[in-house]
Design a protein around this motif. Sequence first.
Motif, PDB file in Angstrom:
ATOM      1  N   MET A  53      -5.196 -11.542   7.345  1.00 48.63           N
ATOM      2  CA  MET A  53      -5.272 -10.523   8.813  1.00 48.63           C
ATOM      3  C   MET A  53      -6.223 -10.082   8.395  1.00 48.63           C
ATOM      4  SD  MET A  53      -0.846 -11.022   9.730  1.00 48.63           S
ATOM      5  CE  MET A  53      -1.213  -9.770  11.128  1.00 48.63           C
ATOM      6  N   ALA A  54      -6.175  -8.865   6.964  1.00 52.88           N
ATOM      7  CA  ALA A  54      -6.318  -8.168   6.403  1.00 52.88           C
ATOM      8  C   ALA A  54      -7.803  -8.156   6.513  1.00 52.88           C
ATOM      9  CB  ALA A  54      -5.853  -7.189   5.238  1.00 52.88           C
ATOM     10  N   GLY A  55      -8.164  -8.697   5.892  1.00 52.30           N
ATOM     11  CA  GLY A  55     -10.288  -9.376   5.266  1.00 52.30           C
ATOM     12  C   GLY A  55     -10.177  -9.332   7.261  1.00 52.30           C
ATOM     13  N   GLY A  56      -9.342 -10.065   8.223  1.00 49.60           N
ATOM     14  CA  GLY A  56     -10.690  -9.919   9.718  1.00 49.60           C
ATOM     15  C   GLY A  56     -10.397  -8.866  10.202  1.00 49.60           C
ATOM     16  N   LEU A  57      -9.256  -7.777  10.222  1.00 47.19           N
ATOM     17  CA  LEU A  57      -9.233  -6.729  10.816  1.00 47.19           C
ATOM     18  C   LEU A  57     -10.072  -5.235   9.666  1.00 47.19           C
ATOM     19  CD1 LEU A  57      -7.720  -4.498  12.445  1.00 47.19           C
ATOM     20  CD2 LEU A  57      -6.012  -4.098   9.992  1.00 47.19           C
ATOM     21  N   SER A  58     -10.425  -5.417   8.288  1.00 50.86           N
ATOM     22  CA  SER A  58     -11.675  -5.052   7.862  1.00 50.86           C
ATOM     23  C   SER A  58     -13.198  -4.941   8.379  1.00 50.86           C
ATOM     24  CB  SER A  58     -11.251  -4.934   6.562  1.00 50.86           C
ATOM     25  OG  SER A  58     -12.171  -3.620   5.929  1.00 50.86           O
ATOM     26  N   THR A  59     -13.307  -6.523   8.706  1.00 53.27           N
ATOM     27  CA  THR A  59     -14.885  -7.278   9.159  1.00 53.27           C
ATOM     28  C   THR A  59     -14.967  -6.785  10.252  1.00 53.27           C
ATOM     29  OG1 THR A  59     -14.861  -9.052   7.453  1.00 53.27           O
ATOM     30  CG2 THR A  59     -16.061  -8.981   9.480  1.00 53.27           C
ATOM     31  N   PHE A  60     -13.638  -6.939  11.272  1.00 55.90           N
ATOM     32  CA  PHE A  60     -13.847  -6.723  12.554  1.00 55.90           C
ATOM     33  C   PHE A  60     -13.865  -4.842  12.710  1.00 55.90           C
ATOM     34  CE2 PHE A  60     -12.172  -4.452  16.495  1.00 55.90           C
ATOM     35  CZ  PHE A  60     -12.838  -5.468  17.674  1.00 55.90           C
ATOM     36  N   GLY A  61     -14.090  -4.152  11.967  1.00 48.41           N
ATOM     37  CA  GLY A  61     -13.866  -2.807  11.817  1.00 48.41           C
ATOM     38  C   GLY A  61     -15.271  -2.167  11.234  1.00 48.41           C
ATOM     39  N   CYS A  98     -19.064   4.719   3.652  1.00 51.29           N
ATOM     40  CA  CYS A  98     -18.164   3.898   2.955  1.00 51.29           C
ATOM     41  C   CYS A  98     -17.407   3.259   3.672  1.00 51.29           C
ATOM     42  CB  CYS A  98     -17.867   4.244   1.209  1.00 51.29           C
ATOM     43  SG  CYS A  98     -19.014   4.506  -0.088  1.00 51.29           S
ATOM     44  N   GLY A  99     -17.475   3.655   4.891  1.00 47.34           N
ATOM     45  CA  GLY A  99     -16.403   2.740   5.580  1.00 47.34           C
ATOM     46  C   GLY A  99     -14.562   2.497   5.774  1.00 47.34           C
ATOM     47  N   VAL A 100     -14.522   3.444   4.805  1.00 43.87           N
ATOM     48  CA  VAL A 100     -13.222   3.748   4.277  1.00 43.87           C
ATOM     49  C   VAL A 100     -11.978   3.383   5.566  1.00 43.87           C
ATOM     50  CG1 VAL A 100     -13.750   5.625   1.998  1.00 43.87           C
ATOM     51  CG2 VAL A 100     -13.044   6.556   5.001  1.00 43.87           C
ATOM     52  N   THR A 101     -12.466   3.696   6.426  1.00 47.00           N
ATOM     53  CA  THR A 101     -11.542   3.022   7.778  1.00 47.00           C
ATOM     54  C   THR A 101     -10.954   1.822   7.549  1.00 47.00           C
ATOM     55  OG1 THR A 101     -12.484   5.369   9.198  1.00 47.00           O
ATOM     56  CG2 THR A 101     -11.411   3.306  10.510  1.00 47.00           C
ATOM     57  N   ASN A 102     -12.655   0.907   7.567  1.00 41.00           N
ATOM     58  CA  ASN A 102     -12.345   0.133   7.805  1.00 41.00           C
ATOM     59  C   ASN A 102     -11.297  -0.615   6.731  1.00 41.00           C
ATOM     60  OD1 ASN A 102     -13.841  -0.365  10.285  1.00 41.00           O
ATOM     61  ND2 ASN A 102     -15.521   0.175   8.635  1.00 41.00           N
ATOM     62  N   LEU A 103     -12.389   0.064   5.083  1.00 36.90           N
ATOM     63  CA  LEU A 103     -11.096  -0.892   3.984  1.00 36.90           C
ATOM     64  C   LEU A 103      -9.984  -0.365   3.502  1.00 36.90           C
ATOM     65  CD1 LEU A 103     -11.603  -2.786   1.593  1.00 36.90           C
ATOM     66  CD2 LEU A 103     -13.007  -1.109   0.629  1.00 36.90           C
ATOM     67  N   HIS A 104      -9.836   0.982   3.640  1.00 40.30           N
ATOM     68  CA  HIS A 104      -8.643   1.255   3.498  1.00 40.30           C
ATOM     69  C   HIS A 104      -7.753   1.746   4.241  1.00 40.30           C
ATOM     70  CE1 HIS A 104     -10.381   1.456  -1.095  1.00 40.30           C
ATOM     71  NE2 HIS A 104     -11.138   2.074   0.018  1.00 40.30           N
ATOM     72  N   GLY A 105      -8.143   2.511   5.675  1.00 42.79           N
ATOM     73  CA  GLY A 105      -7.376   2.455   6.509  1.00 42.79           C
ATOM     74  C   GLY A 105      -6.694   1.694   6.630  1.00 42.79           C
ATOM     75  N   LEU A 106      -7.565   0.932   8.364  1.00 45.09           N
ATOM     76  CA  LEU A 106      -6.215   0.163   8.784  1.00 45.09           C
ATOM     77  C   LEU A 106      -5.772  -0.599   7.987  1.00 45.09           C
ATOM     78  CD1 LEU A 106      -9.638  -0.551  11.747  1.00 45.09           C
ATOM     79  CD2 LEU A 106      -7.428   0.783  11.735  1.00 45.09           C
TER      80      LEU A 106
END
Length: 251
Positions: free
Chosen positions: A153-161, A179-187
């Motif tokens: 779920m995290a991988g899918g959410l992060s990639t979508f981000g 560095c896309g911190v929202t997508n890798l660390h935030g969400l």
Amino acid sequence: LYMLNEWIVLNGGLGLIDAGSVADTGGSIVIHAFGAIFGLGVALTMTTKQEFEKTIETDSTSDRYSMLGSMMLWIFWPSFCAALVTPAQMPHTVVNVILALCGSTLTTYLVSVSIRKKISIADIANAALAGGVAIGSTCADASHTMAVVIGMMAGGLSTFGFAVIQSKQQRLMKIIDTCGVTNLHGLPGLMGGLAALPIVKGLSMESQLLGIIITIAVAFLTGMITGKILPLLGRKLEAYDDAEEFLDAEN
């Protein structure tokens, strides 16, 4: 400011939450989500119009170094979480983190191809690690099956981000999330904190949600204040270029 938030959320500081009532063993909330949201707060108040409009370029060399760094993080992530649990919990935690990372890596490839039609190096170098971020809160409590599910779920959410949300977020907030911190660390961090609700037995839903809300508020507000203070100490003339920090070949 990180330590202040950790004291409030995990140690009962200010009496807002009972000490130990928030499940966040590996720091999905107080480390990853806090760091990402704090960074967004800084960027929001510190980014200039010139910085926002400048194109950030990468090449194959920088992409390879990014992948090398991601591979090292992937390998050492289990020890990052296992170092925070009791010796008896270490084997279970290590396996959980590896399974979560495998899940996010698999899903990242699938979702990256599904959305972009080709594999993106940025997705692979980042979103493949999202499982390690999201499993943090429950690394010692989740079953191995749930660890895989959380990772996927995290991988899918992060990639979508990275593929969809990031460009829209940057235009809306007028910032560059380099560095896309929202997508890798935030969400994934917030998702990991929420995943603890059905997994950790006896967990107080009120405390867990309050811990997440406080973290978001403290991180964003203190990040914005920090972004106002830092420029007073000076700022780089040329954004996103560190050549001025190093001696050139002639010197």
